[in-house]
Design an enzyme around this catalytic site. Sequence first.
Site: not given
Ligand code: GRF
Length: 202
Positions: A91, A110
């Site tokens: 969100r 990220h």
């Molecule tokens: C990760 O790749 C993170 O960098 C991005 O969203 C993904 C989340 O993965 N913001 P998870 O739900 O922690 O497996």
Amino acid sequence: MRIAVFASGNGSNFEALMAAEKNGELSSGKIALLVSDNPSCRAIIRAERRGVETCILKARDFKTREEYDKAILKKLGEKNIELVLLAGFMRVFSSSFFTDKYKNKIINIHPSLLPAFKGAHGIRDAYNSGVKVTGVTVHFVEEELDSGPIILQEKVYRENSETLESLEEKIHNVEHKLYPKVARLLVDGKIKINGRKVMIVI
Ligand code: GRF
């Protein structure tokens, strides 16, 4: 320091943070709350398994984004949360979420080397672009998406034989080490911010 993790999906970063806490790698950091907007996400199951309290707020129960964000802030206040780690929370916040209390206390991970490949598909976009090097960024969260001051980055090479799946796996493995490391630095007060520049002071 009481920490809330925000997640909407798989929650593998949340799991890595909980494992780090269990192994004593978060210093005095304690993951006290999982916030999610998705009642059927795996992150919630992971929280329940580890006995972490969950707060599930569905977007359709709120008239506006501001009301939603205020409900989150209320919960964070009730639980005395001092640090917020976004880990795949899908969100976008309204400006009312960014209060003085949580200034420089909201962090995101990220899956690219920002400012390249912002948005929801950082790994896929990097893969399709043909870059030879991509990686992971942990940064402070500001109103503009994926744009806050960068705390740490780690690179990941794209090999000739790389598939999207193998690149995803490599990126996630790096994430699972980098996020607990940054969380610990924050808990220990070792991160200083000066405008756009962030310094680690050991
Ligand atoms: C990760 O790749 C993170 O960098 C991005 O969203 C993904 C989340 O993965 N913001 P998870 O739900 O922690 O497996």
